[in-house]
Design a protein around this motif. Structure first.
Motif, PDB file in Angstrom:
ATOM      1  N   TRP A  23      19.344  82.436  80.913  1.00  0.00           N
ATOM      2  CA  TRP A  23      19.957  81.116  80.789  1.00  0.00           C
ATOM      3  C   TRP A  23      19.520  80.415  79.503  1.00  0.00           C
ATOM      4  O   TRP A  23      20.291  79.664  78.905  1.00  0.00           O
ATOM      5  N   LEU A  24      18.282  80.683  79.057  1.00  0.00           N
ATOM      6  CA  LEU A  24      17.861  80.140  77.759  1.00  0.00           C
ATOM      7  C   LEU A  24      18.719  80.736  76.641  1.00  0.00           C
ATOM      8  O   LEU A  24      19.142  80.026  75.715  1.00  0.00           O
ATOM      9  N   GLY A  25      18.961  82.045  76.736  1.00  0.00           N
ATOM     10  CA  GLY A  25      19.815  82.691  75.740  1.00  0.00           C
ATOM     11  C   GLY A  25      21.236  82.169  75.794  1.00  0.00           C
ATOM     12  O   GLY A  25      21.865  81.934  74.748  1.00  0.00           O
ATOM     13  N   LEU A  26      21.762  81.972  76.995  1.00  0.00           N
ATOM     14  CA  LEU A  26      23.116  81.437  77.143  1.00  0.00           C
ATOM     15  C   LEU A  26      23.213  80.028  76.561  1.00  0.00           C
ATOM     16  O   LEU A  26      24.171  79.696  75.858  1.00  0.00           O
ATOM     17  N   ALA A  27      22.203  79.205  76.859  1.00  0.00           N
ATOM     18  CA  ALA A  27      22.223  77.831  76.354  1.00  0.00           C
ATOM     19  C   ALA A  27      22.109  77.799  74.835  1.00  0.00           C
ATOM     20  O   ALA A  27      22.889  77.117  74.153  1.00  0.00           O
ATOM     21  N   ALA A  28      21.153  78.549  74.294  1.00  0.00           N
ATOM     22  CA  ALA A  28      20.964  78.556  72.843  1.00  0.00           C
ATOM     23  C   ALA A  28      22.187  79.117  72.129  1.00  0.00           C
ATOM     24  O   ALA A  28      22.680  78.543  71.152  1.00  0.00           O
ATOM     25  N   GLY A  29      22.684  80.252  72.625  1.00  0.00           N
ATOM     26  CA  GLY A  29      23.830  80.883  71.982  1.00  0.00           C
ATOM     27  C   GLY A  29      25.087  80.043  72.056  1.00  0.00           C
ATOM     28  O   GLY A  29      25.925  80.080  71.152  1.00  0.00           O
ATOM     29  N   THR A  30      25.219  79.260  73.130  1.00  0.00           N
ATOM     30  CA  THR A  30      26.425  78.449  73.306  1.00  0.00           C
ATOM     31  C   THR A  30      26.371  77.144  72.530  1.00  0.00           C
ATOM     32  O   THR A  30      27.386  76.691  71.989  1.00  0.00           O
ATOM     33  N   LEU A  31      25.199  76.536  72.427  1.00  0.00           N
ATOM     34  CA  LEU A  31      25.089  75.199  71.844  1.00  0.00           C
ATOM     35  C   LEU A  31      24.789  75.188  70.350  1.00  0.00           C
ATOM     36  O   LEU A  31      25.192  74.262  69.641  1.00  0.00           O
ATOM     37  N   LEU A  68      24.500  84.306  67.837  1.00  0.00           N
ATOM     38  CA  LEU A  68      24.177  85.679  68.235  1.00  0.00           C
ATOM     39  C   LEU A  68      22.848  85.775  68.971  1.00  0.00           C
ATOM     40  O   LEU A  68      22.550  86.800  69.591  1.00  0.00           O
ATOM     41  N   ILE A  69      22.051  84.714  68.906  1.00  0.00           N
ATOM     42  CA  ILE A  69      20.823  84.683  69.705  1.00  0.00           C
ATOM     43  C   ILE A  69      21.161  84.928  71.176  1.00  0.00           C
ATOM     44  O   ILE A  69      20.423  85.599  71.901  1.00  0.00           O
ATOM     45  N   GLY A  70      22.296  84.387  71.623  1.00  0.00           N
ATOM     46  CA  GLY A  70      22.700  84.521  73.016  1.00  0.00           C
ATOM     47  C   GLY A  70      22.848  85.960  73.459  1.00  0.00           C
ATOM     48  O   GLY A  70      22.147  86.415  74.389  1.00  0.00           O
ATOM     49  N   PRO A  71      23.761  86.738  72.854  1.00  0.00           N
ATOM     50  CA  PRO A  71      23.917  88.127  73.290  1.00  0.00           C
ATOM     51  C   PRO A  71      22.681  88.979  73.057  1.00  0.00           C
ATOM     52  O   PRO A  71      22.436  89.936  73.807  1.00  0.00           O
ATOM     53  N   MET A  72      21.889  88.650  72.038  1.00  0.00           N
ATOM     54  CA  MET A  72      20.648  89.406  71.821  1.00  0.00           C
ATOM     55  C   MET A  72      19.689  89.221  72.991  1.00  0.00           C
ATOM     56  O   MET A  72      19.115  90.190  73.502  1.00  0.00           O
ATOM     57  N   VAL A  73      19.521  87.967  73.420  1.00  0.00           N
ATOM     58  CA  VAL A  73      18.635  87.695  74.551  1.00  0.00           C
ATOM     59  C   VAL A  73      19.154  88.385  75.814  1.00  0.00           C
ATOM     60  O   VAL A  73      18.401  89.019  76.550  1.00  0.00           O
ATOM     61  N   VAL A 120      29.457  89.223  80.669  1.00  0.00           N
ATOM     62  CA  VAL A 120      28.795  87.944  80.389  1.00  0.00           C
ATOM     63  C   VAL A 120      28.839  87.634  78.894  1.00  0.00           C
ATOM     64  O   VAL A 120      29.145  86.498  78.492  1.00  0.00           O
ATOM     65  N   ALA A 121      28.559  88.631  78.053  1.00  0.00           N
ATOM     66  CA  ALA A 121      28.559  88.400  76.607  1.00  0.00           C
ATOM     67  C   ALA A 121      29.954  88.062  76.092  1.00  0.00           C
ATOM     68  O   ALA A 121      30.115  87.188  75.232  1.00  0.00           O
ATOM     69  N   ALA A 122      30.980  88.738  76.607  1.00  0.00           N
ATOM     70  CA  ALA A 122      32.351  88.458  76.172  1.00  0.00           C
ATOM     71  C   ALA A 122      32.783  87.062  76.586  1.00  0.00           C
ATOM     72  O   ALA A 122      33.436  86.342  75.815  1.00  0.00           O
ATOM     73  N   ALA A 123      32.405  86.640  77.804  1.00  0.00           N
ATOM     74  CA  ALA A 123      32.753  85.297  78.258  1.00  0.00           C
ATOM     75  C   ALA A 123      32.078  84.245  77.387  1.00  0.00           C
ATOM     76  O   ALA A 123      32.697  83.251  76.989  1.00  0.00           O
ATOM     77  N   GLN A 124      30.799  84.465  77.075  1.00  0.00           N
ATOM     78  CA  GLN A 124      30.096  83.513  76.214  1.00  0.00           C
ATOM     79  C   GLN A 124      30.709  83.488  74.811  1.00  0.00           C
ATOM     80  O   GLN A 124      30.915  82.413  74.230  1.00  0.00           O
ATOM     81  N   ALA A 125      31.008  84.664  74.273  1.00  0.00           N
ATOM     82  CA  ALA A 125      31.579  84.736  72.932  1.00  0.00           C
ATOM     83  C   ALA A 125      32.918  84.010  72.855  1.00  0.00           C
ATOM     84  O   ALA A 125      33.189  83.276  71.899  1.00  0.00           O
ATOM     85  N   ALA A 126      33.775  84.212  73.860  1.00  0.00           N
ATOM     86  CA  ALA A 126      35.083  83.545  73.864  1.00  0.00           C
ATOM     87  C   ALA A 126      34.916  82.029  73.941  1.00  0.00           C
ATOM     88  O   ALA A 126      35.623  81.283  73.251  1.00  0.00           O
ATOM     89  N   ALA A 155      35.507  88.980  66.167  1.00  0.00           N
ATOM     90  CA  ALA A 155      34.252  88.238  66.277  1.00  0.00           C
ATOM     91  C   ALA A 155      33.682  88.336  67.690  1.00  0.00           C
ATOM     92  O   ALA A 155      32.468  88.501  67.880  1.00  0.00           O
ATOM     93  N   VAL A 156      34.562  88.247  68.689  1.00  0.00           N
ATOM     94  CA  VAL A 156      34.123  88.400  70.082  1.00  0.00           C
ATOM     95  C   VAL A 156      33.575  89.812  70.303  1.00  0.00           C
ATOM     96  O   VAL A 156      32.530  90.011  70.944  1.00  0.00           O
ATOM     97  N   LEU A 157      34.258  90.807  69.763  1.00  0.00           N
ATOM     98  CA  LEU A 157      33.800  92.191  69.878  1.00  0.00           C
ATOM     99  C   LEU A 157      32.430  92.357  69.224  1.00  0.00           C
ATOM    100  O   LEU A 157      31.565  93.079  69.747  1.00  0.00           O
TER     101      LEU A 157
END
Length: 254
Positions: A23-31, A68-73, A120-126, A155-157
């Motif tokens: 969730w930290l990765g999701l938050a950082a990558g999204t925001l 990209l921090i998000g998908p890496m985490v 999860v990564a594709a949803a976040q990327a989109a 870019a999503v890929l």
């Protein structure tokens, strides 16, 4: 068989989304990426007006990089969490033992984890791409052309392949700290891959550099790689590393 695999993927998605670090990765990558667009908007407008930015066609897409921090985490913790202790009462017991008890087929387990990670990564990327490109259009107006759908999809890929790259490297190392530190530093602080392009043109085929050429057009690369070729090369990197990681996982993890 298909139904069992779907259940396995759903279980892995739940496990991944149950991890605080994920969730930290999701938050950082999204925001982070939308925040960068907001903060840089005044400077970017001036740079476009005075000609410092001669070709603004990559704006917005370039800003996705910090996210990209998000998908890496995500790619790291979906593996590293399996090697953590299950609790203070059994410090040597790992989550992996329970996971393999529930799903003894190792290749199916790895495939389910990969599928969950991709979803999860594709949803976040989109989501992030939509937010960043919308903000770019709102803040910069007619100065920045809307990227073609194929470039946005690329870019999503790139995000998804980056998540799988982190997943593969963590499978190989069985350690979350080292790959995550290197990947984040390489993408945000100083790009070792980009520095290597100053030494040899072959470095342009490293996964992070070649993958960016799927959708970035104006960056200063010593060798230009066609978008489709760039995608195939990065996919090849990911496939090879996943194969190595799967072989090691099959042999050494009881």
């Amino acid at each position: 068989m298909v139904t069992a695999f779907r259940h396995a993927v759903r279980a892995e998605v739940r496990k991944l989304l149950g991890l605080p670090t994920a969730w930290l990765g999701l938050a950082a990558g999204t925001l982070l990426a939308p925040a960068i667009v907001l903060l840089n908007a005044p400077y970017t407008r001036r740079a476009i007006a005075d000609g410092t930015i001669a070709d603004p066609s990559d704006l917005g897409l370039q800003d996705l990089g910090i996210g990209l921090i998000g998908p890496m985490v995500l790619g790291v913790v979906i593996v590293s969490s399996e090697y953590t202790s299950t609790g203070p009462d059994a410090p040597r017991a790992r989550q992996l033992t329970a996971t393999l008890t529930a799903m003894p087929g190792r290749l199916r387990l790895l495939a389910a984890k990969a599928a969950a990670l991709i979803l999860v990564a594709a949803a976040q990327a989109a989501l992030v791409a939509t937010a960043v490109l919308t903000l770019t259009q709102v803040l910069l107006g007619g100065h920045v052309p809307v990227p073609a759908p194929a470039r946005i999809a690329a870019a999503v890929l790139y995000w998804v392949l980056t998540a799988l790259l982190a997943y593969a490297v963590t499978l190989i190392t069985r350690n979350g700290v080292v790959p995550l530190t290197f990947l984040i530093v390489n993408s945000t602080v100083v790009s070792v891959s980009y520095l290597l392009t100053k030494v040899t043109d072959l470095a342009v085929y490293l996964p992070d550099i070649v993958g960016a050429q799927m959708f970035i057009r104006t960056a200063d690369f010593p060798v230009r790689v066609a978008p489709v070729t760039a995608g195939l090369v990065m996919t090849g990197w990911v496939a090879v590393l996943l194969a190595v990681g799967a072989a090691l996982f099959h042999r050494r993890d009881a």
